[in-house]
Design an enzyme around this catalytic site. Structure first.
Site, PDB file in Angstrom:
ATOM      1  N   GLY A  33       0.848  -1.204   0.000  1.00 22.61           N
ATOM      2  CA  GLY A  33       0.000   0.000   0.000  1.00 22.61           C
ATOM      3  C   GLY A  33       0.872   1.238   0.000  1.00 22.61           C
ATOM      4  CG  PHE A  35       6.683   3.861   2.163  1.00 20.13           C
ATOM      5  CD1 PHE A  35       6.418   2.868   1.227  1.00 20.13           C
ATOM      6  CD2 PHE A  35       7.928   3.880   2.774  1.00 20.13           C
ATOM      7  CE1 PHE A  35       7.376   1.916   0.902  1.00 20.13           C
ATOM      8  CE2 PHE A  35       8.906   2.940   2.461  1.00 20.13           C
ATOM      9  CZ  PHE A  35       8.630   1.951   1.529  1.00 20.13           C
ATOM     10  CB  THR A  38      -3.247   2.399   9.660  1.00 16.88           C
ATOM     11  OG1 THR A  38      -3.275   1.096   9.089  1.00 16.88           O
ATOM     12  CG2 THR A  38      -4.649   2.801  10.081  1.00 16.88           C
ATOM     13  N   GLY A 172     -21.365   0.700  15.252  1.00 13.55           N
ATOM     14  CA  GLY A 172     -20.239   0.610  16.189  1.00 13.55           C
ATOM     15  C   GLY A 172     -20.280   1.798  17.140  1.00 13.55           C
ATOM     16  CG  HIS A 437      -4.248  31.096  38.913  1.00 10.53           C
ATOM     17  ND1 HIS A 437      -5.376  30.348  39.210  1.00 10.53           N
ATOM     18  CD2 HIS A 437      -4.652  32.390  38.869  1.00 10.53           C
ATOM     19  CE1 HIS A 437      -6.414  31.166  39.363  1.00 10.53           C
ATOM     20  NE2 HIS A 437      -5.993  32.405  39.152  1.00 10.53           N
TER      21      HIS A 437
HETATM   22  C1  LIG Z   1      -9.391   6.033  11.747  1.00 13.62           C
HETATM   23  C2  LIG Z   1      -8.263   5.706  12.699  1.00 13.62           C
HETATM   24  C3  LIG Z   1      -7.811   6.675  13.566  1.00 13.62           C
HETATM   25  C4  LIG Z   1      -6.774   6.367  14.454  1.00 13.62           C
HETATM   26  N1  LIG Z   1      -6.391   7.336  15.331  1.00 13.62           N
HETATM   27  C5  LIG Z   1      -5.407   7.079  16.213  1.00 13.62           C
HETATM   28  C6  LIG Z   1      -4.978   8.076  17.135  1.00 13.62           C
HETATM   29  O1  LIG Z   1      -5.500   9.183  17.167  1.00 13.62           O
HETATM   30  N2  LIG Z   1      -3.976   7.755  17.990  1.00 13.62           N
HETATM   31  C7  LIG Z   1      -3.394   6.523  17.994  1.00 13.62           C
HETATM   32  O2  LIG Z   1      -2.497   6.279  18.811  1.00 13.62           O
HETATM   33  N3  LIG Z   1      -3.774   5.550  17.132  1.00 13.62           N
HETATM   34  C8  LIG Z   1      -4.766   5.809  16.245  1.00 13.62           C
HETATM   35  N4  LIG Z   1      -5.148   4.838  15.346  1.00 13.62           N
HETATM   36  C9  LIG Z   1      -4.462   3.535  15.374  1.00 13.62           C
HETATM   37  C10 LIG Z   1      -3.126   3.593  14.593  1.00 13.62           C
HETATM   38  O3  LIG Z   1      -3.363   4.072  13.292  1.00 13.62           O
HETATM   39  C11 LIG Z   1      -2.502   2.201  14.534  1.00 13.62           C
HETATM   40  O4  LIG Z   1      -2.373   1.680  15.840  1.00 13.62           O
HETATM   41  C12 LIG Z   1      -1.101   2.252  13.905  1.00 13.62           C
HETATM   42  O5  LIG Z   1      -1.142   2.866  12.643  1.00 13.62           O
HETATM   43  C13 LIG Z   1      -0.531   0.831  13.789  1.00 13.62           C
HETATM   44  O6  LIG Z   1       0.720   0.872  13.171  1.00 13.62           O
HETATM   45  P1  LIG Z   1       1.355  -0.445  12.485  1.00 13.62           P
HETATM   46  O7  LIG Z   1       2.673  -0.013  11.984  1.00 13.62           O
HETATM   47  O8  LIG Z   1       1.238  -1.579  13.406  1.00 13.62           O
HETATM   48  O9  LIG Z   1       0.374  -0.768  11.279  1.00 13.62           O
HETATM   49  P2  LIG Z   1       0.064   0.052   9.943  1.00 13.62           P
HETATM   50  O10 LIG Z   1       0.309   1.512  10.116  1.00 13.62           O
HETATM   51  O11 LIG Z   1      -1.291  -0.359   9.530  1.00 13.62           O
HETATM   52  O12 LIG Z   1       1.153  -0.457   8.906  1.00 13.62           O
HETATM   53  C14 LIG Z   1       1.094  -1.741   8.396  1.00 13.62           C
HETATM   54  C15 LIG Z   1       1.512  -1.717   6.955  1.00 13.62           C
HETATM   55  O13 LIG Z   1       1.681  -3.068   6.526  1.00 13.62           O
HETATM   56  C16 LIG Z   1       1.232  -3.200   5.206  1.00 13.62           C
HETATM   57  N5  LIG Z   1       0.882  -4.601   4.956  1.00 13.62           N
HETATM   58  C17 LIG Z   1      -0.280  -5.239   5.210  1.00 13.62           C
HETATM   59  N6  LIG Z   1      -0.202  -6.516   4.814  1.00 13.62           N
HETATM   60  C18 LIG Z   1       1.042  -6.705   4.317  1.00 13.62           C
HETATM   61  C19 LIG Z   1       1.714  -7.804   3.777  1.00 13.62           C
HETATM   62  N7  LIG Z   1       1.126  -8.991   3.652  1.00 13.62           N
HETATM   63  N8  LIG Z   1       2.988  -7.639   3.352  1.00 13.62           N
HETATM   64  C20 LIG Z   1       3.610  -6.446   3.480  1.00 13.62           C
HETATM   65  N9  LIG Z   1       3.004  -5.358   4.003  1.00 13.62           N
HETATM   66  C21 LIG Z   1       1.741  -5.484   4.409  1.00 13.62           C
HETATM   67  C22 LIG Z   1       0.027  -2.267   5.143  1.00 13.62           C
HETATM   68  O14 LIG Z   1      -0.230  -1.876   3.797  1.00 13.62           O
HETATM   69  C23 LIG Z   1       0.461  -1.106   6.037  1.00 13.62           C
HETATM   70  O15 LIG Z   1       1.019  -0.047   5.304  1.00 13.62           O
HETATM   71  C24 LIG Z   1      -6.177   5.098  14.445  1.00 13.62           C
HETATM   72  C25 LIG Z   1      -6.611   4.122  13.540  1.00 13.62           C
HETATM   73  C26 LIG Z   1      -7.649   4.420  12.679  1.00 13.62           C
HETATM   74  C27 LIG Z   1      -8.117   3.366  11.711  1.00 13.62           C
HETATM   75  N1  LIG Z   2      -7.909   8.222  19.066  1.00  6.15           N
HETATM   76  C1  LIG Z   2      -7.399   7.010  18.869  1.00  6.15           C
HETATM   77  O1  LIG Z   2      -6.408   6.590  19.467  1.00  6.15           O
HETATM   78  C2  LIG Z   2      -8.067   6.089  17.867  1.00  6.15           C
HETATM   79  C3  LIG Z   2      -9.015   6.582  16.990  1.00  6.15           C
HETATM   80  C4  LIG Z   2      -9.613   5.700  16.099  1.00  6.15           C
HETATM   81  C5  LIG Z   2      -9.255   4.373  16.097  1.00  6.15           C
HETATM   82  N2  LIG Z   2      -8.327   3.926  16.966  1.00  6.15           N
HETATM   83  C6  LIG Z   2      -7.966   2.490  16.991  1.00  6.15           C
HETATM   84  O2  LIG Z   2      -8.720   1.778  16.034  1.00  6.15           O
HETATM   85  C7  LIG Z   2      -9.398   0.700  16.665  1.00  6.15           C
HETATM   86  C8  LIG Z   2     -10.671   0.414  15.954  1.00  6.15           C
HETATM   87  O3  LIG Z   2     -11.665   1.404  16.230  1.00  6.15           O
HETATM   88  P1  LIG Z   2     -13.207   1.016  16.206  1.00  6.15           P
HETATM   89  O4  LIG Z   2     -13.998   2.192  16.651  1.00  6.15           O
HETATM   90  O5  LIG Z   2     -13.531   0.351  14.921  1.00  6.15           O
HETATM   91  O6  LIG Z   2     -13.252  -0.165  17.274  1.00  6.15           O
HETATM   92  P2  LIG Z   2     -13.508  -0.207  18.850  1.00  6.15           P
HETATM   93  O7  LIG Z   2     -12.993  -1.494  19.304  1.00  6.15           O
HETATM   94  O8  LIG Z   2     -13.054   1.040  19.520  1.00  6.15           O
HETATM   95  O9  LIG Z   2     -15.102  -0.217  18.959  1.00  6.15           O
HETATM   96  C9  LIG Z   2     -15.877  -1.164  18.275  1.00  6.15           C
HETATM   97  C10 LIG Z   2     -17.307  -0.884  18.660  1.00  6.15           C
HETATM   98  O10 LIG Z   2     -18.175  -1.590  17.784  1.00  6.15           O
HETATM   99  C11 LIG Z   2     -19.221  -2.165  18.545  1.00  6.15           C
HETATM  100  N3  LIG Z   2     -19.699  -3.308  17.767  1.00  6.15           N
HETATM  101  C12 LIG Z   2     -19.002  -4.427  17.420  1.00  6.15           C
HETATM  102  N4  LIG Z   2     -19.779  -5.231  16.650  1.00  6.15           N
HETATM  103  C13 LIG Z   2     -20.968  -4.595  16.497  1.00  6.15           C
HETATM  104  C14 LIG Z   2     -22.165  -4.903  15.805  1.00  6.15           C
HETATM  105  N5  LIG Z   2     -22.294  -6.026  15.089  1.00  6.15           N
HETATM  106  N6  LIG Z   2     -23.181  -4.030  15.894  1.00  6.15           N
HETATM  107  C15 LIG Z   2     -23.066  -2.874  16.598  1.00  6.15           C
HETATM  108  N7  LIG Z   2     -21.959  -2.522  17.257  1.00  6.15           N
HETATM  109  C16 LIG Z   2     -20.918  -3.373  17.209  1.00  6.15           C
HETATM  110  C17 LIG Z   2     -18.577  -2.520  19.867  1.00  6.15           C
HETATM  111  O11 LIG Z   2     -19.563  -2.591  20.865  1.00  6.15           O
HETATM  112  C18 LIG Z   2     -17.642  -1.323  20.077  1.00  6.15           C
HETATM  113  O12 LIG Z   2     -18.337  -0.251  20.681  1.00  6.15           O
HETATM  114  C19 LIG Z   2      -9.571   1.149  18.100  1.00  6.15           C
HETATM  115  O13 LIG Z   2      -9.698   0.052  18.972  1.00  6.15           O
HETATM  116  C20 LIG Z   2      -8.317   1.933  18.355  1.00  6.15           C
HETATM  117  O14 LIG Z   2      -7.316   1.051  18.792  1.00  6.15           O
HETATM  118  C21 LIG Z   2      -7.729   4.757  17.854  1.00  6.15           C
END
Ligand SMILES: Cc1cc2nc3c(=O)[nH]c(=O)nc-3n(C[C@H](O)[C@H](O)[C@H](O)COP(=O)(O)OP(=O)(O)OC[C@H]3O[C@@H](n4cnc5c(N)ncnc54)[C@H](O)[C@@H]3O)c2cc1C
Ligand SMILES: NC(=O)c1ccc[n+]([C@@H]2O[C@H](COP(=O)([O-])OP(=O)(O)OC[C@H]3O[C@@H](n4cnc5c(N)ncnc54)[C@H](O)[C@@H]3O)[C@@H](O)[C@H]2O)c1
Length: 451
Positions: A33, A35, A38, A172, A437
């Site tokens: 995907g 660089f 996520t 969710g 403060h």
């Molecule tokens: C909408 C959203 C908001 C978020 N907000 C926050 C936040 O505010 N604060 C926070 O702390 N966390 C947040 N997170 C969580 C955070 O994004 C993840 O915990 C973090 O990016 C994980 O990093 P990683 O390196 O493990 O995985 P990733 O960043 O997902 O990197 C994994 C990479 O591996 C690649 N890959 C997949 N399969 C393969 C394969 N078979 N071979 C080679 N490469 C592969 C993927 O393409 C990807 O680029 C959020 C997540 C989402 C979805």
């Molecule tokens: N600010 C941040 O750090 C941040 C922001 C976004 C995402 N994230 C990461 O991404 C992960 C995924 O986020 P998320 O919101 O998808 O997951 P989540 O685990 O936070 O919440 C999933 C929710 O979906 C509900 N749910 C599950 N199955 C359901 C169903 N069939 N019908 C109705 N409700 C259902 C659960 O009750 C739960 O409330 C988080 O756990 C977090 O680690 C982090």
């Protein structure tokens, strides 16, 4: 078959491992995907850029409480979206070029293990002395009748849509529902949240989760305790049918966002064929130095840990980097304190034990709760719903947990994370430090002094 000293799978947090200490090695990185993974492309960073725009719209609307009267024109989704991705999208190509210019081979197809330490990448088969698996996680789509035949979004796609919908139904009630509920509601969409549990953000301290659910019910339609029976396509959108505690409900909306959790990408990598032990949720099992069950294969980030937070993945990549360079002096994550924040409105931040968890585990605790409204800055904000809650050990007075809901919660919690990480007591961090403060941090100080 090319053989490498080091191959990194996934260019999210894994991409941070490289440095000049590895310059003498033959290295490759595999990323099918973009660089940055996520966090950069479809997670933390773009979502917070949308949240800041949503905060600005909400603040303007809520300013009347201060005597400041403002009207918000409809938010221009395309302008916000294009500003966000104009900043993010060019970074992929420059990151690939940077790696190649530094002698690292970049593979752009998905990697699959075909045997321990043997990888298939497109038509190529590669081997290495050392692998680091950092392939992350992806949205988990629940098995609901009809969901596979209607158009729906996940967090991977919702930020790139052409226009904000008139109505959005969110399936969710966790992090993503709370953050995108805020964004779309602030941008003018009519938002419905369908949550399986009885409250939103069930993993938070109960008092925070209850307060947030009450506040969210003022902005969105909430359907709690829901079991979704079916999803169907309707002219102009989708229809979701469900049963809740108070009976059956049917909701129609222009767009559906599914955010019911995430699952590790270990299946796509065929971690099992690579000999990697998995837990019941599909996470790769490692020891606390991030060594997997196969010698020479390390793993980190969302594919390993259940926190799924970027600061955890970052900390793990620093530990793995050290361990690759110093195999005789392996480190573990020194700090087991795992904070998080939810960037919704109001913000929520948390670290350590919740009160319900302390009760469940039979841990003795002292608790104090201080409202923002008790501080001068809380008055200035006219805040009536924010609070700081701290749990402490009654014997050694160490801080067991802290939970904040209200403006700037993600920033306010930092001294408490610091105290827990460095082993400071509630008295040290409450009494031996001067708090400016009349900053909002006085709410933290007061909660500590009350213990
Ligand atoms: C909408 C959203 C908001 C978020 N907000 C926050 C936040 O505010 N604060 C926070 O702390 N966390 C947040 N997170 C969580 C955070 O994004 C993840 O915990 C973090 O990016 C994980 O990093 P990683 O390196 O493990 O995985 P990733 O960043 O997902 O990197 C994994 C990479 O591996 C690649 N890959 C997949 N399969 C393969 C394969 N078979 N071979 C080679 N490469 C592969 C993927 O393409 C990807 O680029 C959020 C997540 C989402 C979805
Ligand atoms: N600010 C941040 O750090 C941040 C922001 C976004 C995402 N994230 C990461 O991404 C992960 C995924 O986020 P998320 O919101 O998808 O997951 P989540 O685990 O936070 O919440 C999933 C929710 O979906 C509900 N749910 C599950 N199955 C359901 C169903 N069939 N019908 C109705 N409700 C259902 C659960 O009750 C739960 O409330 C988080 O756990 C977090 O680690 C982090």
């Amino acid at each position: 078959m090319p053989h490498y000293d080091l191959v990194i799978l996934g260019a999210g947090s894994g991409n941070m491992l490289f440095g000049e200490e590895f310059a003498h090695l033959r290295c490759a990185i595999v990323e099918p995907g973009r660089f940055g993974g996520t966090c950069l492309n479809r997670g933390c960073i773009p979502s917070k850029m949308f949240v800041v725009a949503a905060d600005a719209a909400e603040e303007a609307r809520a300013a009347a409480r201060l005597g400041v009267h403002a009207t918000v024109e409809p938010v221009d989704w395309k302008t916000v979206r294009d500003r966000v991705f104009r900043r993010i999208d060019p970074l992929h190509d420059s990151a690939v070029d940077y790696r190649r210019d530094n002698g690292i081979d970049v593979y752009s197809e998905e990697a699959r293990f075909v045997a321990p330490k043997v990888l298939q990448v497109g038509a190529e088969r590669i081997t290495a002395d050392t692998f680091v698996v950092s392939v992350g996680s992806r949205p988990l789509v629940p098995d609901i009748p009809g969901l596979d035949s209607v158009p729906f979004h996940t967090s991977d796609t919702i930020m790139r849509i052409e226009d904000s919908p008139a109505s959005l139904v969110i399936l969710g009630g966790g992090f993503i529902a709370a953050e995108f509920g805020h964004v779309f509601s602030a941008f003018g969409s009519d938002v419905t949240i369908i949550q399986r549990g009885p409250r939103l953000l069930m993993a938070e301290d109960e008092q925070v989760s209850e307060r947030f659910t009450e506040l969210a019910s003022r902005r969105h339609r909430l359907l709690l305790g829901a079991t979704v029976a079916a999803v169907e396509r309707r002219p102009g959108g989708v229809e979701v049918s469900m049963t809740c505690a108070d009976g059956d409900h049917v909701v129609q909306a222009e767009m559906l966002l599914v955010c019911t959790g995430r699952r590790p990408n270990s299946d796509r990598l065929d971690a099992a064929a690579g000999g990697l032990e998995l837990d019941g949720h599909g996470h790769i099992v490692t020891d606390n130095s991030y060594r997997t069950s196969v010698p020479g294969v390390w793993a980190l980030g969302d594919v390993v840990n259940h926190f799924q937070l970027k600061h955890m993945a970052n900390a793990e990549s620093r530990v793995v980097r050290h361990n690759l360079l110093h195999p005789d002096d392996l480190r573990t994550l020194s700090n087991k304190v795992a904070p998080h924040a939810v960037f919704t409105s109001p913000q929520i931040a948390s670290v350590g034990l919740t009160e319900q968890e302390a009760r469940r585990r039979g841990v003795e605790y002292l608790v104090s709760v201080r409202d923002y409204a008790d501080t001068a800055y809380g008055w200035a904000l006219e805040d009536t719903t924010g609070f700081v809650k701290v749990l402490a050990d009654p014997h050694d007075r160490s801080i067991l947990g802290a939970h904040i809901i209200g403006p700037q919660a993600a920033t306010l919690i930092q001294p408490l994370i610091q105290a827990m990480s460095l082993g400071q007591t509630a008295d040290q961090v409450g009494r031996d430090v001067l708090y400016i403060h009349p900053a909002l941090t006085e709410a933290v100080e007061q909660a500590l002094l009350d213990l």
